[in-house]
Write a protein that holds these residues in place. Structure first.
Motif, PDB file in Angstrom:
ATOM      1  N   ASP A   1       0.827  -1.206   0.000  1.00  0.00           N
ATOM      2  CA  ASP A   1       0.000   0.000   0.000  1.00  0.00           C
ATOM      3  C   ASP A   1       0.859   1.253   0.000  1.00  0.00           C
ATOM      4  N   ALA A   2       2.121   1.111   0.388  1.00  0.00           N
ATOM      5  CA  ALA A   2       3.025   2.258   0.483  1.00  0.00           C
ATOM      6  C   ALA A   2       4.452   1.751   0.450  1.00  0.00           C
ATOM      7  N   PHE A   3       5.378   2.670   0.142  1.00  0.00           N
ATOM      8  CA  PHE A   3       6.790   2.319   0.041  1.00  0.00           C
ATOM      9  C   PHE A   3       7.636   3.334   0.810  1.00  0.00           C
ATOM     10  N   VAL A   4       8.706   2.843   1.411  1.00  0.00           N
ATOM     11  CA  VAL A   4       9.771   3.710   1.909  1.00  0.00           C
ATOM     12  C   VAL A   4      11.066   3.219   1.291  1.00  0.00           C
ATOM     13  N   VAL A   5      11.732   4.099   0.570  1.00  0.00           N
ATOM     14  CA  VAL A   5      12.988   3.773  -0.105  1.00  0.00           C
ATOM     15  C   VAL A   5      14.143   4.251   0.773  1.00  0.00           C
ATOM     16  N   VAL A   6      15.041   3.343   1.102  1.00  0.00           N
ATOM     17  CA  VAL A   6      16.238   3.674   1.874  1.00  0.00           C
ATOM     18  C   VAL A   6      17.381   3.808   0.879  1.00  0.00           C
ATOM     19  N   THR A   7      17.884   5.030   0.719  1.00  0.00           N
ATOM     20  CA  THR A   7      18.871   5.274  -0.337  1.00  0.00           C
ATOM     21  C   THR A   7      20.079   6.046   0.159  1.00  0.00           C
ATOM     22  N   PRO A   8      21.261   5.683  -0.326  1.00  0.00           N
ATOM     23  CA  PRO A   8      22.433   6.530  -0.119  1.00  0.00           C
ATOM     24  C   PRO A   8      22.494   7.589  -1.210  1.00  0.00           C
ATOM     25  N   GLU A   9      23.458   8.453  -1.107  1.00  0.00           N
ATOM     26  CA  GLU A   9      23.721   9.436  -2.156  1.00  0.00           C
ATOM     27  C   GLU A   9      25.080   9.134  -2.768  1.00  0.00           C
ATOM     28  N   TYR A  10      25.073   8.843  -4.074  1.00  0.00           N
ATOM     29  CA  TYR A  10      26.310   8.616  -4.813  1.00  0.00           C
ATOM     30  C   TYR A  10      26.471   9.748  -5.826  1.00  0.00           C
ATOM     31  N   ASN A  11      27.477  10.583  -5.658  1.00  0.00           N
ATOM     32  CA  ASN A  11      27.747  11.664  -6.610  1.00  0.00           C
ATOM     33  C   ASN A  11      26.499  12.509  -6.898  1.00  0.00           C
ATOM     34  N   HIS A  12      25.848  12.959  -5.822  1.00  0.00           N
ATOM     35  CA  HIS A  12      24.667  13.818  -5.896  1.00  0.00           C
ATOM     36  C   HIS A  12      23.439  13.102  -6.446  1.00  0.00           C
ATOM     37  N   SER A  13      23.450  11.780  -6.481  1.00  0.00           N
ATOM     38  CA  SER A  13      22.298  11.068  -7.030  1.00  0.00           C
ATOM     39  C   SER A  13      22.112   9.753  -6.279  1.00  0.00           C
ATOM     40  N   PHE A  14      21.230   8.906  -6.808  1.00  0.00           N
ATOM     41  CA  PHE A  14      20.886   7.652  -6.146  1.00  0.00           C
ATOM     42  C   PHE A  14      21.485   6.477  -6.929  1.00  0.00           C
TER      43      PHE A  14
END
Length: 203
Positions: free
Chosen positions: A86-99
């Motif tokens: 029903d919903a999402f949470v994305v756990v992301t690092p930052e690589y060179n100003h992006s994902f």
């Protein structure tokens, strides 16, 4: 521990717990993502209104995608779990100003699974705390008919913020933001689940 089994999509009633997919977006060797994701998934799983599915993209690798049947087969491994959410949470690092590229690959391998559902973000990185990656993800999910929530949990220099057992060293700095994000995403998840049930989404 949050469950990681593949769920069967089901028609949830109005009072049924919301299914929240927490997605670990980094697949690099030595990544810190699982530490952050396990902490956040634990906070979400403690709520009675959420049923948490922790999806690790490193355990469901996708090849470089093009178009056609091969692309459909590549995404099939996690597609049922995304569809059931029903919903999402994305756990992301930052690589060179992006994902990370594998995260974009996983997003692009699916389409209707994201439609008319809310997406939240937990980010980590250097001094920016991964927030530049989050801002680049918002228009990506907008193109996929998803709604991104404003609240974000971010960790600058997270390697110094968690103990060896995966617990935050200063929980008072992150427990409040985590609750705020979960409160926002559950509000949107309820509203959008009810809307999808009443009127099929026109994509």
């Amino acid at each position: 521990m949050p469950e990681t089994s593949t769920p069967e999509p089901a028609a949830a009633g109005a009072g049924a717990p919301l299914r929240l997919a927490v997605i670990i977006g980094s697949t690099r060797q030595g990544r810190f993502g699982p530490t952050v994701a396990n902490w956040f998934a634990g906070r979400a799983a403690a709520r009675e209104d959420l049923d948490v599915d922790l999806i690790d993209l490193a355990e469901a690798p996708l090849p470089a995608l093009g178009h056609g049947p091969g692309s459909v087969r590549a995404g099939a491994q996690i597609a049922p779990r995304l569809a059931a959410a029903d919903a999402f949470v994305v756990v992301t690092p930052e690589y060179n100003h992006s994902f990370p590229a594998p995260l974009k690959n996983a997003i692009d391998a699916h389409n209707q699974e994201w439609h008319a559902k809310p997406v939240g973000f937990v980010s980590y990185g250097g001094i920016s705390g991964g927030l530049r990656a989050v801002e680049q993800l918002r228009p990506v999910f907008a193109e996929l008919h998803a709604v991104t929530v404003r609240a974000t949990v971010s960790f600058s220099n997270p390697w110094d913020r968690f103990a060896d057992d995966g617990r935050p060293l200063r929980p008072e700095d992150c427990e409040g933001p985590a609750k705020y994000l979960l409160d926002q995403i559950t509000w949107w998840a309820i509203a959008l689940r009810n809307a999808r049930a009443a009127h099929p989404y026109a994509s």
